[in-house]
Design a protein around this motif. Structure first.
Motif, PDB file in Angstrom:
ATOM      1  N   GLN A 165      40.484  51.187  38.651  1.00  0.00           N
ATOM      2  CA  GLN A 165      39.119  50.689  38.818  1.00  0.00           C
ATOM      3  C   GLN A 165      38.853  50.589  40.318  1.00  0.00           C
ATOM      4  OE1 GLN A 165      37.709  50.393  35.782  1.00  0.00           O
ATOM      5  NE2 GLN A 165      39.724  50.808  34.936  1.00  0.00           N
ATOM      6  N   SER A 166      37.698  50.102  40.674  1.00  0.00           N
ATOM      7  CA  SER A 166      37.403  50.003  42.108  1.00  0.00           C
ATOM      8  C   SER A 166      37.808  48.626  42.626  1.00  0.00           C
ATOM      9  CB  SER A 166      35.927  50.261  42.365  1.00  0.00           C
ATOM     10  OG  SER A 166      35.136  49.354  41.633  1.00  0.00           O
ATOM     11  N   ILE A 167      38.862  48.606  43.418  1.00  0.00           N
ATOM     12  CA  ILE A 167      39.300  47.386  44.091  1.00  0.00           C
ATOM     13  C   ILE A 167      38.827  47.513  45.534  1.00  0.00           C
ATOM     14  CG2 ILE A 167      41.286  46.052  44.882  1.00  0.00           C
ATOM     15  CD1 ILE A 167      42.819  47.086  42.469  1.00  0.00           C
ATOM     16  N   PRO A 168      38.133  46.506  46.040  1.00  0.00           N
ATOM     17  CA  PRO A 168      37.663  46.601  47.436  1.00  0.00           C
ATOM     18  C   PRO A 168      38.822  46.879  48.401  1.00  0.00           C
ATOM     19  CG  PRO A 168      36.692  44.702  46.337  1.00  0.00           C
ATOM     20  CD  PRO A 168      37.728  45.256  45.403  1.00  0.00           C
ATOM     21  N   ILE A 169      38.631  47.867  49.262  1.00  0.00           N
ATOM     22  CA  ILE A 169      39.692  48.306  50.167  1.00  0.00           C
ATOM     23  C   ILE A 169      40.165  47.187  51.089  1.00  0.00           C
ATOM     24  CG2 ILE A 169      38.166  49.214  51.972  1.00  0.00           C
ATOM     25  CD1 ILE A 169      41.445  50.831  50.729  1.00  0.00           C
ATOM     26  N   GLU A 170      39.275  46.260  51.430  1.00  0.00           N
ATOM     27  CA  GLU A 170      39.706  45.156  52.303  1.00  0.00           C
ATOM     28  C   GLU A 170      40.722  44.259  51.605  1.00  0.00           C
ATOM     29  OE1 GLU A 170      35.791  44.147  50.407  1.00  0.00           O
ATOM     30  OE2 GLU A 170      36.440  45.782  51.680  1.00  0.00           O
TER      31      GLU A 170
ATOM     32  N   ASP B 191      46.658  37.759  42.961  1.00  0.00           N
ATOM     33  CA  ASP B 191      46.025  36.944  41.916  1.00  0.00           C
ATOM     34  C   ASP B 191      44.512  37.129  41.919  1.00  0.00           C
ATOM     35  OD1 ASP B 191      48.448  35.919  41.019  1.00  0.00           O
ATOM     36  OD2 ASP B 191      48.377  34.241  42.426  1.00  0.00           O
ATOM     37  N   LYS B 192      43.917  37.181  43.102  1.00  0.00           N
ATOM     38  CA  LYS B 192      42.464  37.361  43.212  1.00  0.00           C
ATOM     39  C   LYS B 192      42.039  38.697  42.597  1.00  0.00           C
ATOM     40  CE  LYS B 192      38.639  37.319  46.417  1.00  0.00           C
ATOM     41  NZ  LYS B 192      38.144  37.029  47.731  1.00  0.00           N
ATOM     42  N   ILE B 193      42.790  39.758  42.889  1.00  0.00           N
ATOM     43  CA  ILE B 193      42.474  41.075  42.321  1.00  0.00           C
ATOM     44  C   ILE B 193      42.582  41.037  40.800  1.00  0.00           C
ATOM     45  CG2 ILE B 193      43.306  43.456  42.120  1.00  0.00           C
ATOM     46  CD1 ILE B 193      44.080  43.284  45.115  1.00  0.00           C
ATOM     47  N   LEU B 194      43.636  40.412  40.282  1.00  0.00           N
ATOM     48  CA  LEU B 194      43.827  40.354  38.828  1.00  0.00           C
ATOM     49  C   LEU B 194      42.724  39.542  38.148  1.00  0.00           C
ATOM     50  CD1 LEU B 194      47.698  39.988  38.674  1.00  0.00           C
ATOM     51  CD2 LEU B 194      46.336  41.991  38.045  1.00  0.00           C
ATOM     52  N   ILE B 195      42.335  38.429  38.735  1.00  0.00           N
ATOM     53  CA  ILE B 195      41.262  37.596  38.164  1.00  0.00           C
ATOM     54  C   ILE B 195      39.948  38.367  38.163  1.00  0.00           C
ATOM     55  CG2 ILE B 195      39.843  35.543  38.600  1.00  0.00           C
ATOM     56  CD1 ILE B 195      42.522  34.200  39.583  1.00  0.00           C
ATOM     57  N   GLU B 196      39.621  39.015  39.273  1.00  0.00           N
ATOM     58  CA  GLU B 196      38.371  39.787  39.358  1.00  0.00           C
ATOM     59  C   GLU B 196      38.383  40.955  38.372  1.00  0.00           C
ATOM     60  OE1 GLU B 196      35.477  39.162  40.999  1.00  0.00           O
ATOM     61  OE2 GLU B 196      36.469  37.252  41.408  1.00  0.00           O
ATOM     62  N   HIS B 197      39.534  41.603  38.228  1.00  0.00           N
ATOM     63  CA  HIS B 197      39.646  42.726  37.295  1.00  0.00           C
ATOM     64  C   HIS B 197      39.391  42.258  35.861  1.00  0.00           C
ATOM     65  CE1 HIS B 197      41.882  45.597  34.706  1.00  0.00           C
ATOM     66  NE2 HIS B 197      41.283  46.466  35.490  1.00  0.00           N
ATOM     67  N   GLU B 198      39.960  41.118  35.488  1.00  0.00           N
ATOM     68  CA  GLU B 198      39.758  40.605  34.135  1.00  0.00           C
ATOM     69  C   GLU B 198      38.317  40.148  33.900  1.00  0.00           C
ATOM     70  OE1 GLU B 198      42.849  37.855  33.023  1.00  0.00           O
ATOM     71  OE2 GLU B 198      44.377  39.392  33.282  1.00  0.00           O
ATOM     72  N   LYS B 199      37.691  39.577  34.938  1.00  0.00           N
ATOM     73  CA  LYS B 199      36.274  39.190  34.804  1.00  0.00           C
ATOM     74  C   LYS B 199      35.401  40.409  34.574  1.00  0.00           C
ATOM     75  CE  LYS B 199      35.984  35.563  38.094  1.00  0.00           C
ATOM     76  NZ  LYS B 199      35.256  35.032  39.245  1.00  0.00           N
ATOM     77  N   LYS B 200      35.663  41.459  35.324  1.00  0.00           N
ATOM     78  CA  LYS B 200      34.833  42.664  35.259  1.00  0.00           C
ATOM     79  C   LYS B 200      35.125  43.504  34.020  1.00  0.00           C
ATOM     80  CE  LYS B 200      33.742  46.826  37.882  1.00  0.00           C
ATOM     81  NZ  LYS B 200      34.103  47.654  39.012  1.00  0.00           N
TER      82      LYS B 200
END
Length: 117
Positions: A75-80, A93-102
């Motif tokens: 998926q698209s994870i912000p490069i920053e 953890d932030k990436i995983l939480i955002e991925h599950e929300k989306k």
């Protein structure tokens, strides 16, 4: 045009995978190892049980791809976020939480499919 080789950029993908394991949890053939990275043919990687993976392909009549679609990196994870992952482990953890929300949570498959039916 010749390319100039540079050094490999270790941005923390192995650490990310050790935490995430979405591919392991969602693989219908249970073909992806839950264990640690192993030295296989001179390369550090996770062992894939090729026969179990291929058995799912044969059962469904086409390629599976559940592991790839479950991976946040498909998926698209912000490069920053990716660029800062190696310096700040809380970003995983932030990436995983955002991925599950989306994308929601793909159902986890606890047992391998009965591929002999």
């Amino acid at each position: 045009m010749p390319l100039i080789a540079d050094k490999r950029d270790e941005f923390g993908i192995k650490e990310f995978c050790k935490v995430c394991k979405k591919c392991v949890k969602t693989c219908p053939g249970k073909a992806i190892s839950e264990g640690d990275i192993e030295l296989i043919d001179g390369i550090l990687k996770w062992q894939i049980k090729q026969e179990s993976c291929y058995a799912v392909w044969r059962k469904v009549g086409t390629d599976c791809g559940v592991c790839l679609s479950a991976c946040p990196f498909s998926q698209s994870i912000p490069i920053e976020l990716v660029n800062n992952m190696k310096n700040d482990k809380t970003i995983i953890d932030k990436i995983l939480i955002e991925h599950e929300k989306k994308n929601g949570i793909r159902p986890y498959i606890k047992q391998p499919l009965n591929l002999l039916e």
